[in-house]
Write a protein that holds these residues in place. Structure first.
Motif, PDB file in Angstrom:
ATOM      1  N   PHE A 210      37.266  41.149  44.571  1.00 11.50           N
ATOM      2  CA  PHE A 210      38.301  42.167  44.740  1.00 11.50           C
ATOM      3  C   PHE A 210      38.427  42.583  46.193  1.00 11.50           C
ATOM      4  O   PHE A 210      39.032  43.595  46.505  1.00 11.50           O
ATOM      5  CB  PHE A 210      37.996  43.393  43.875  1.00 11.50           C
ATOM      6  CG  PHE A 210      38.354  43.182  42.432  1.00 11.50           C
ATOM      7  CD1 PHE A 210      39.191  42.148  42.050  1.00 11.50           C
ATOM      8  CD2 PHE A 210      37.854  44.013  41.458  1.00 11.50           C
ATOM      9  CE1 PHE A 210      39.514  41.939  40.718  1.00 11.50           C
ATOM     10  CE2 PHE A 210      38.177  43.825  40.125  1.00 11.50           C
ATOM     11  CZ  PHE A 210      39.008  42.787  39.749  1.00 11.50           C
TER      12      PHE A 210
ATOM     13  N   MET B 194      32.577  44.308  42.502  1.00  7.96           N
ATOM     14  CA  MET B 194      32.450  45.675  43.009  1.00  7.96           C
ATOM     15  C   MET B 194      32.123  45.703  44.489  1.00  7.96           C
ATOM     16  O   MET B 194      32.683  46.474  45.262  1.00  7.96           O
ATOM     17  CB  MET B 194      31.340  46.396  42.245  1.00  7.96           C
ATOM     18  CG  MET B 194      31.764  46.850  40.892  1.00  7.96           C
ATOM     19  SD  MET B 194      30.594  48.010  40.206  1.00  7.96           S
ATOM     20  CE  MET B 194      29.148  47.043  40.092  1.00  7.96           C
ATOM     21  N   LEU B 195      31.175  44.847  44.882  1.00 13.01           N
ATOM     22  CA  LEU B 195      30.735  44.897  46.267  1.00 13.01           C
ATOM     23  C   LEU B 195      31.841  44.444  47.212  1.00 13.01           C
ATOM     24  O   LEU B 195      32.023  45.030  48.281  1.00 13.01           O
ATOM     25  CB  LEU B 195      29.485  44.033  46.452  1.00 13.01           C
ATOM     26  CG  LEU B 195      28.693  44.413  47.696  1.00 13.01           C
ATOM     27  CD1 LEU B 195      28.077  45.786  47.538  1.00 13.01           C
ATOM     28  CD2 LEU B 195      27.597  43.404  47.995  1.00 13.01           C
TER      29      LEU B 195
ATOM     30  N   LEU C 231      34.983  44.779  46.679  1.00 13.71           N
ATOM     31  CA  LEU C 231      35.932  45.891  46.702  1.00 13.71           C
ATOM     32  C   LEU C 231      35.460  46.963  47.689  1.00 13.71           C
ATOM     33  O   LEU C 231      36.219  47.449  48.530  1.00 13.71           O
ATOM     34  CB  LEU C 231      36.051  46.479  45.288  1.00 13.71           C
ATOM     35  CG  LEU C 231      36.987  47.644  45.080  1.00 13.71           C
ATOM     36  CD1 LEU C 231      38.406  47.233  45.398  1.00 13.71           C
ATOM     37  CD2 LEU C 231      36.907  48.141  43.640  1.00 13.71           C
ATOM     38  N   ALA C 232      34.191  47.293  47.602  1.00  7.07           N
ATOM     39  CA  ALA C 232      33.642  48.326  48.471  1.00  7.07           C
ATOM     40  C   ALA C 232      33.659  47.888  49.940  1.00  7.07           C
ATOM     41  O   ALA C 232      34.043  48.652  50.821  1.00  7.07           O
ATOM     42  CB  ALA C 232      32.224  48.668  48.027  1.00  7.07           C
TER      43      ALA C 232
END
Lengths: 341, 286, 251, 235
Positions: free
Chosen positions: A69, A128-129, A131-132
């Motif tokens: 992401f 997630m990572l 995205l972050a």
């Protein structure tokens, strides 16, 4: 027996496909000489750039089965690298090449680190990572004003050879074709086959004696570098860069293009890029007719959800399936006839 | 001392808002093994619907209730329509919930327009008071109270009620729970709704806290919540409150002392956790 | 005879439950050894320890005299220990040929070639085809693995295992879940491998007739412990085995 | 006697595995029916199919004259069928008390009575009342699992290999408990331990390669060495 026969059919099929691709490529090269609509040419250039970006995403999602992401961050790194070099130094080819090298370095390092941290965990973690991390780069671009001019971004001049729209159109087209051929080679190489094996069954790949994490990292680095390259072309095409290159929208574009076009096919990514860019263009025009079209993402979002749910293999994948089935039906029928005769 | 205290209070308040968001995420993940990337969208819908109701009716309580109801309803629809077909397939879950996120945040702009809404605390929570030379802003205290209340309420339900027992048992062995005559799918739905309700509550509380709300903040907060979920350990409820407070405090202190590195600090924290304890501080899932 | 494979006090406990309990075996090269025992006796767990999917809480594993206890499953595969899985475990959306070719490729040590086209590796493909012929799947080479019948998948699975060319083959219930008509084909494949005489085979099965027919030796696991180890004849006459596995727990 | 549970030509696939290839059996009310057969013959799957955990693709399952083969697991359980799985299915992080509470449909007097009864039968459970189920020994887990299936007023219990992995002394204890429960409950038992099976069983079915091949009163099997050798490998 049947196997060999099938194979021959397949290689004829491949040949025919290659001919079709070549014809399309030639048509695209000739297009600007036949059509003098400048806006069309610019739109096509965008398609080529995003096709490269989407293909790099397809390598991850479609071939290796990794969901990212944060693909925008690689795109953005490339876009900013070239912008900053052209602005801070001189808009010459050597500096441009230096920007390319820097892009490759940074994208490779970032994708390597993120991959190392999360690729041995469940697929959630990588999503997630990334995205972050992407949001971190966005903040960085907003805050480091001396270099990036924050939200507003900055314009810059480009080396001579990129200035002519037609030349640039051709450069992007050739780049897209080269990336396509390169990735086609890559995904059909022994290593590429291992990537697909990982997508299919990670544990089994491991037990065949391949060290899965290394392959995943290689895929994510290659993908990251290519995305950076797309970012370079993008900011050169606009001669302008701002923080929008790091936003989720860019990642979403790649996601939509790959999924709607068909994951794991490369050509699907190109078709998807064309479709999304054109739809984007037309829907924005339609916004003059009705305001709802300004929120065109809603339609895309809904279509996207429906595609994930009902046609997870996208346009190309679905077409291939239908073709496969009809081919099978034909052979079944001929076999029946044989049996009857 | 004054600064320190204020930063702590501020950090705790932010931490509680993140906790409310992360707790729903973590409950859903723990029980259903679904990571909901649309969670931030539910948060934003809670914020907008609640703030709008608050502005129209003038009652903050109605705003809060409205937000929670919105969350519950959206949660119900999401679970039935979007999540149900993709149980068990992680990649599809990730992709489809992100698509929903997209639709939710765009729809938000259709309903309430693309501009941001502003909100202020209701009269009874306005202003501040002083304790021993330290000024305490009432609304922050209120958020902390609500966060703690929710935490203990959920903890109580999980530990001491039949339904809580069923939820915990379901995390361990879904099949056996069903063989004992319990419709786990209904429980799933309920948990999803509660998780969404908590996200919406977090959203509406944010309004008066930050003064304005905008459509993009769903994603911003969702990222913080993901960080919290990773740090706390996916699926661990106590882990999520601890990690949320940690992230809230580090955010608040970093924003004051080294403002440019605020987000980087969280990332660093997450990276360290991933290197040394990939299952998170309290995690028991790989 | 040269000892190829050896375990010393091999033990693994999950929580309080000891699944494999101080098992000592030694397997000479090219032997065919079967493992029997009731459900939950620890047979598959024992395999997982040998192949490196699990690491023991106690004890050691030796392969050709070398201690391999600490090696990962990938490393063990490369050393020469291959296994098949109880659940069918193939690459569903790749063709049968591609499935086997991946194993051949790993065996040939071609791991990080990223730009040469696959078709250049004609010999890999030829070898993969050979293995497919061995298991009588050559007709299906272009079929996606997902479209194979269950028995064919097991054959594919065995072909992939063979293609790794490991000295040791660990076969975990190769006939599990097959309808009765499919079983003979697999038996045939296993018999062919045995007859070539250059592999050491460990087999988990519950079909006694099949075991008695194929095995050079049989080991019996019960509650994680090695209850007996000997020739098929010895095992059939062993009273402890009779009462524990085939009969009651105690009499 | 009334037939409480009836399976008619039931077939079940797990994935592509054709596990049950035709199971037909009748369970009479108040009896203990034992399913025997080799490893992998399909005994466990038969129980799981009755519970709806591995739904059948063909055939009918009738419980108290009602077809239940297409019901979800929880409805099957609600009809009054208790299940003690092969791995006991203990909720390892819940205490013994909580494990039992999850199972209890209500807190009525009769449930409490049943609870007291079963706790007297298994005093160990009282001893570990507040301890997590994961800490129990194999035998205690088995007791807990049986107790959990028993606390509700179930008419039928499906018990999968209760003697597996237990010390002989514990096996006897478990056996006694099943014999005690026999008075009030119909039981279907999967058991590899022939001594145990023959002691408590009234009726047997032999399953081989996913099919029911033989059945009859337990006495018949006890005396028929040939049948035992053929299907169970017991001399």
């Amino acid at each position: 027996m049947g196997g060999r026969g099938e194979k021959k059919v397949k290689s004829i099929f491949v040949q025919r496909k290659n001919i079709v691709y070549t014809i399309i490529a030639i048509l695209l090269i000739l297009f600007p000489f036949m059509n003098d609509s400048r806006s069309m040419m610019i739109l096509f250039t965008q398609v080529f750039i995003f096709a490269i970006f989407a293909m790099s995403y397809d390598l991850l999602l479609g071939f290796t089965g990794i969901v990212s992401f944060g693909h925008a961050m690689f795109f953005g790194i490339g876009a900013y690298a070239v912008g900053i070099f052209m602005k801070q130094f001189e808009p010459t080819l050597p500096y441009f090449l230096l920007a390319v090298v820097i892009t490759i370095l940074i994208t490779a390092i970032v994708s390597y680190v993120v991959g190392l941290l999360t690729l041995r965990l469940k697929s959630h973690f990588y999503a997630m990572l990334t995205l972050a991390f992407a949001s971190l780069f966005l903040v960085l671009a907003e805050k480091w004003r001396t270099l990036t001019h924050g939200n507003d971004g900055f314009t810059f001049r480009t080396p001579e050879i990129f200035r002519d729209r037609l030349d640039f159109y051709l450069i992007c087209l050739v780049s897209m074709i080269v990336v396509f051929l390169l990735l086609n080679r890559f995904t059909n190489s022994p290593l590429g086959k291992v990537l697909q094996a990982i997508r299919e069954n990670e544990q089994r790949t491991e037990s065949l004696g391949y060290s899965v994490i290394q392959y995943k990292i290689i895929a994510s680095v290659v993908s990251g570098v290519l995305a950076g390259f797309a970012g370079i072309l993008y900011s050169v095409s606009l001669r302008f860069v701002n923080t929008s290159v790091f936003t989720m929208d860019i990642t979403l574009d790649a996601l939509l293009m790959t999924i709607i076009g068909g994951v794991g096919t490369l050509i699907g990514a190109i078709i998807g890029a064309g479709l999304i860019e054109f739809a984007h263009h037309w829907l924005t025009e339609l916004a003059k007719v009705h305001w709802i079209f300004e929120r065109w993402i809603i339609f895309f979002g809904i279509i996207y959800i429906l595609v994930v749910m009902f046609f997870p293999r996208g346009i190309v994948g679905t077409v291939r399936n239908i073709k496969l089935k009809s081919k099978k039906r034909v052979t079944d029928k001929s076999e029946q006839q044989k049996a009857a005769g | 001392m004054d600064v320190f205290f204020n930063l702590t209070l501020n950090g705790l308040a932010t931490g509680m808002l993140i906790f409310l968001l992360a707790a729903g995420l973590t409950l859903i993940f723990g029980l259903m093994d679904v990571l909901n990337f649309a969670h931030g969208g539910l948060f934003a819908w809670g914020a907008y619907s609640g703030t709008w109701l608050y502005a129209t009716t003038g009652s903050f309580i109605i705003g809060i209730l409205g937000a929670v109801v919105t969350g519950l309803i959206l949660g119900l629809i999401t679970e039935r329509v979007i999540i149900k077909p993709v149980y068990g397939n992680h990649v599809q879950q990730i992709l489809i919930t992100l698509g929903l996120m997209l639709v939710l945040s765009e729809l938000l702009k259709v309903v309430w327009g693309p501009n941001q809404l502003s909100a202020t605390a209701p009269d009874f929570l306005k202003g501040s008071f002083e304790v021993g030379g330290v000024i305490i802003i009432k609304y922050r205290l209120f958020i902390i109270a609500v966060g703690l209340l929710v935490f203990f309420a959920v903890q109580y339900v999980l530990k001491n009620t039949k339904i809580g027992l069923v939820v915990r048992a379901g995390v361990m062995n879904k099949e056996m729970v069903q063989a004992l005559g319990i419709n786990i799918k209904k429980v799933f739905m309920l948990v999803f709704m509660v998780g969404s309700g908590m996200a919406a509550l977090s959203g509406v509380l944010l309004g008066p806290y930050s003064g304005v709300i905008h459509a993009e903040m769903g994603m911003e907060f969702a990222i913080l919540a993901f960080i919290v979920v990773v740090i706390g350990g996916m699926g661990s409820f106590p882990g999520s409150i601890l990690a949320a407070i940690l992230v809230g405090l580090s955010g608040s202190f970093m924003a004051y002392y080294v403002p440019d590195l605020a987000l980087a600090a969280n990332m660093l924290l997450m990276a360290i956790v991933l290197i040394f304890r990939p299952q998170g501080l309290f995690g028991w899932k790989g | 005879m040269e000892t190829l494979f050896e375990t010393k006090d091999l033990t693994i406990a999950f929580g309080g439950h000891i699944a494999v309990d101080h098992v000592n075996i030694s397997v000479p090269a090219n032997q065919f050894k079967s493992i029997i025992g009731p459900n939950g006796a620890g047979k598959t767990t024992f395999f997982n320890l040998l192949s490196g999917q699990l690491s023991p809480t106690e004890g050691e594993i030796f392969f050709r005299g070398e201690n391999i206890t600490k090696l990962s499953s990938t490393e063990r595969t490369r050393k020469g220990i291959g296994r098949s899985f109880q659940i069918t475990n193939v690459f569903p959306n790749l063709t049968v040929l591609e499935n086997v070719r991946l194993a051949v490729q790993s065996q040939a040590g071609i791991r990080y070639q990223m730009l040469s086209h696959f078709k250049k590796y004609q010999d890999l493909e030829a070898k993969a085809l050979e293995w497919l012929e061995m298991v009588m799947l050559e007709d299906k080479q272009e079929t996606l693995a997902i479209n194979l019948a269950h028995g064919e998948k097991r054959k594919l699975e065995i072909a992939m295992l063979l293609a790794l060319n490991t000295e040791v083959l660990l076969l975990d219930e190769p006939t599990a879940g097959m309808s009765l008509e499919e079983v003979p084909a697999i038996l045939d494949v296993i018999r062919r491998i045995k007859e070539k005489g250059d592999r050491t085979i460990l087999l988990i099965e519950h079909k006694m007739d099949m075991i008695l027919d194929l095995s050079d030796s049989i080991m019996v696991l019960f509650n994680g412990r090695l209850l007996a180890d000997g020739t098929p004849k010895e095992i059939m006459l062993n009273e402890t085995v009779q009462s524990a596995y085939l009969g009651g727990i105690h009499s | 006697m009334t037939i409480q549970l009836k399976l008619n030509e039931v077939e079940t696939y797990i994935g592509q595995f054709h596990i049950l290839q035709g199971i037909s059996l009748e369970v009479r009310k108040g009896e203990v029916t034992v399913l025997l057969g080799r490893n992998g013959a399909g005994k466990t799957t038969t129980l799981r199919t009755i519970m709806g955990l591995n739904p059948s693709t063909k055939g009918t399952i009738t419980f108290n004259n009602e077809e239940i083969q297409s019901l979800p697991t929880y409805s099957v359980a609600q009809k009054g069928i208790g299940y003690v799985p092969e791995d006991q299915g203990i909720f390892s992080e819940l205490t013994v008390e909580e494990n039992l509470k999850v199972a209890m449909k209500n807190e009525s007097d009769s449930t409490k009575e049943r609870l007291n009864y079963i706790l007297n039968l298994f005093p160990d459970l009282k001893k570990f009342w507040k301890k997590p189920g994961g800490l129990l020994s194999g035998g205690q887990k088995q007791m807990l699992s049986i107790a959990r299936a028993y606390v509700n007023d179930n008419e039928l219990l499906l018990i999968d290999e209760p003697s597996k992995g237990l010390a002989p002394i514990v096996v006897e204890k478990v056996m006694e408990s099943i014999i005690e429960m026999k008075d009030t409950t119909t039981i279907v038992l999967v058991e590899q331990n022939f001594m145990m099976a023959s002691t408590i069983g009234d009726h047997f079915y032999i399953i081989d390669d996913g099919q029911t091949v033989q059945n009859g009163p337990m006495e018949v099997l006890k005396e028929d060495d040939e049948m035992r050798r053929k299907y169970l490998g017991i001399a």
